[in-house]
Scaffold this active site. Structure first.
Site, PDB file in Angstrom:
ATOM      1  CE1 TYR A  49     -29.884  57.001 -77.853  1.00 42.04           C
ATOM      2  CE2 TYR A  49     -32.275  57.145 -77.933  1.00 42.04           C
ATOM      3  CZ  TYR A  49     -31.039  57.745 -77.774  1.00 42.04           C
ATOM      4  OH  TYR A  49     -30.979  59.092 -77.532  1.00 42.04           O
ATOM      5  CD  GLU A  62     -27.826  59.493 -76.228  1.00 43.69           C
ATOM      6  OE1 GLU A  62     -28.367  59.846 -77.267  1.00 43.69           O
ATOM      7  OE2 GLU A  62     -26.620  59.685 -75.996  1.00 43.69           O
TER       8      GLU A  62
END
Lengths: 390, 295
Positions: free
Chosen positions: A109, A197
């Site tokens: 991530y 993101e």
């Protein structure tokens, strides 16, 4: 302001952040053509809506055969996809992104946000890729790394390497991942983003990094200097009434109650909604008319709120500072004469030019329920809802 | 005493000759505020509403002794104007402008480090010490001098609360709206510390809203360090999650951001929590009465 995944990936390409080869398609046939052009042995068909949680909701489908690409696209385009972020009614899918299937070895991530606590851009990374990062942070905070950026110098290479090592990368991969972080930061800073993101950032069988998914949102207050971002706004993703309201410089959010609200100031608007709820009613909307509201603006606010068929009572609560009660009153009179108003109206005015405002309302012969205070206004609105208007 | 501004404050307006700045400078003067001039680059040397106009904040400070600035310049130029005021030695900068890009404020906050300056706003109704100094856009007549300190995010909800208090005979020492932006110049905690030390403030009313954790931070400090009653309200109990409620910072991003969660935390921190915005005045009055019983 949000943009679609395929748009974010185009932006990433511009910043040399590696993304899978892909094509956006508006129809099943175009999706098929896209897959043919991409070639390879498998494809992913991804619904393009602004809400997250698409994977679990069936909005990301794998295809081993070209026929399947067409079938998946056919199924997705025109459907309403319900994810945990869309609400029950779901979101209409108007286009899909077709990408080559990737050989994934590991998932990470990577994100950037403006952290409200330290008021700085903060890099967030985790070895727990592909999952909801907020859940990861809540359940196992040790798995999430935060690196704060000093705005005076920007994100430094050493910080990126530290983060890369922190999520378990080693060897060549440290520099490769650090480069991606640096580029994502540049993109974030250049484009006035609020959030970026990559979830997941993957490594593939041949040792490359790829941003498999991509999400960015941008600062609405900075769009004046980001015309190419502003051009990518997709109005289909927004409530048409909210779009219309913003065109009149009104801040409107539809809710599911029956007391329509017109208020000035966001804080007072929220507090008014809360008060209605405490007296047993439910607000039909949030509406902030802002400062310096002209009679026309008030009339537009009336129209937008009354278009909602659930509205059974209309309540105005205006505490005029920079506003003027006489203008507000003129707006009310104008709205009632222009529109067919079939619901009781509760009016609470206070502040600048109050007497003038009250006189305009009294002289107009308008039927309305007068309220002196916030408590009054909330209570009388709820009573009127029950048919006890007087 | 009051906090931030008083009758001795020397105030300039940046973007002085604009329509809104002109109107609000006149209003401030009418309430007795010492407005000593203003800044509009390129118009230095002129006179506007009987006050001198300067090209730079530096000139204005040197020639008038100004220590407070009210910023009315458009959003694209706000960060620059605020940094100019910091550089010029202004002690309190009130940024009325709405719509300032967030990353601009991130840079301004970095620039602020090492300077003895407080920024209020952006997107604020401003600061008022009744009958002494008004640096904002609030209706001055509802602010009666007294001993309650008020700090809120919202402007109009601040007016609402102040009116309720006035009706009960409770006046204001100083009232501040810190603005609704996610990255703002001054947080609740900084002002709580000033109110705690102000000997003309007997109690503090804090009016927050959904999003962020500033209210809880301020209340945590107050429980440990302030012996004045703290009354709190959080707007947005009926706000849906994930939506920006007018103020850019008013958004529920997680469970801790909700009004219910914040009010619960505040109650645990000994704050007199108001559930209904219509009861703010009465709750302040009751908390003062309770304080007297204990004392």
């Amino acid at each position: 302001m949000n943009i679609h995944e395929y748009q974010t990936k185009d932006l990433f390409r511009h910043y040399k952040i590696p993304v899978p080869e892909g094509r956006m398609a508006h129809s099943a046939n175009k999706a098929l053509t896209a897959a043919e052009q991409l070639g390879g042995e498998g494809w992913v068909v991804k619904a393009q809506i602004h809400a997250g949680g698409r994977g679990k909701a069936g909005g990301v489908l794998l295809a081993k055969q070209l026929d399947e690409v067409r079938e998946h696209a056919e199924k997705l385009i025109g459907s309403h996809l319900v994810t945990k972020q869309t609400g029950e009614q779901g979101r209409m899918v108007n286009r899909v992104l077709v990408e080559q299937m990737q050989d994934i070895k590991a998932e990470y991530y990577l994100g950037l946000v403006i952290n409200r606590a330290n008021q700085r851009i903060t890099l967030i990374a985790s070895a727990a890729g592909g999952m909801d990062i907020e859940e990861v942070a809540a359940k196992s905070p040790d798995k999430v790394i935060n690196e704060v950026v000093d705005p005076a110098v920007g994100l430094q290479d050493f910080q990126c390497r530290k983060v890369a090592a922190g999520i378990g990368l080693s060897g060549k991969q440290i520099n490769m991942a650090a480069r991606i972080m640096k580029r994502l930061y540049r993109c974030f800073r250049d484009k006035d983003a609020l959030m970026a993101e990559i979830n997941p950032l993957v490594t593939t069988g041949d040792g490359q990094f790829l941003a498999l998914d991509a999400k960015m949102s941008f600062d609405g207050n900075a769009l004046f200097r980001q015309p190419e971002i502003a051009d990518q706004r997709d109005f289909d993703e927004e409530d048409p009434k909210e779009v219309e309201a913003s065109g009149h410089d009104l801040n409107y959010i539809a809710l599911d109650g029956s007391v329509g609200c017109i208020v000035n100031g966001a804080g007072l608007a929220m507090a008014t909604m809360d008060a209605i709820s405490l007296y047993g009613g439910r607000p039909a909307n949030f509406l902030d008319v802002g400062g310096g509201a002209s009679p026309e603006k008030i009339a537009n606010a009336f129209r937008i709120v009354l278009e909602d068929p659930n509205v059974k009572v209309l309540m105005l609560n205006i505490y005029a500072g920079i506003n003027r009660c006489d203008w507000i009153a003129e707006g009310i009179v104008k709205a009632v004469s222009d529109l067919e108003v079939n619901v009781p109206i509760v009016v609470r005015l206070a502040g600048t030019n109050l007497e003038e405002g009250r006189k305009i309302l009294a002289d107009s012969g308008l039927q309305y329920i007068h309220a002196d205070r916030l408590s009054d206004a909330a209570e009388k609105s709820v009573k009127a809802l029950a048919g006890g208007a007087a | 005493m009051s906090i931030l501004v008083n009758k001795d404050s020397k105030v300039i307006f940046q973007g002085f000759t604009g329509q809104h700045a002109t109107f609000h400078a006149q209003e401030a003067i009418r309430m007795g505020t010492q407005v000593v001039g203003g800044v509009t680059p390129g118009k230095g040397g002129q006179t506007h509403i009987d006050r001198p106009v300067f090209d730079t904040v530096k000139d204005a400070v040197e020639q008038t002794g100004a220590d407070v600035s009210v910023v009315f310049v458009p959003p694209a130029f706000t960060a620059d104007a605020v940094m100019e005021a910091i550089d010029g030695g202004i002690k309190v900068i009130v940024v009325i402008t709405d719509g300032v890009p967030v990353q601009d404020m991130v840079r301004v906050k970095r620039y602020l480090i090492g300077h003895d300056t407080i920024i209020i706003g952006p997107n604020t109704a401003g600061v008022i010490t009744p009958e002494a100094c008004k640096v904002g856009i609030m209706p001055a007549h509802i602010y009666v001098p007294g001993r309650i300190g008020v700090v809120s995010r919202s402007g109009t909800l601040n007016y609402e609360a102040v009116e309720q208090m006035s009706e009960l005979g409770l006046g204001i020492s100083t009232s501040i709206s810190i603005g609704g932006d996610p990255v703002n110049g001054c947080d609740f905690l900084t002002l709580m510390k000033q109110f705690a030390e102000d000997d003309e403030t007997d109690a503090v009313l804090m009016i927050g809203e959904i999003g962020g954790s500033q209210e809880v931070e301020a209340a945590t400090w107050a429980r440990d360090h302030m012996d004045k009653p703290l009354i709190g309200f959080i707007a947005g109990a009926t706000a849906p999650p994930g939506r920006t409620m007018g103020h850019a910072g008013a958004i529920i991003s997680g469970e801790d951001d909700t009004a219910q969660a914040k009010m619960k935390r505040l109650a645990e921190l000994d704050v007199h929590v108001v559930q209904n915005a219509a009861e703010i005045g009465r709750t302040v009055q009751q908390s003062l009465e309770r304080q007297e019983c204990v004392a």
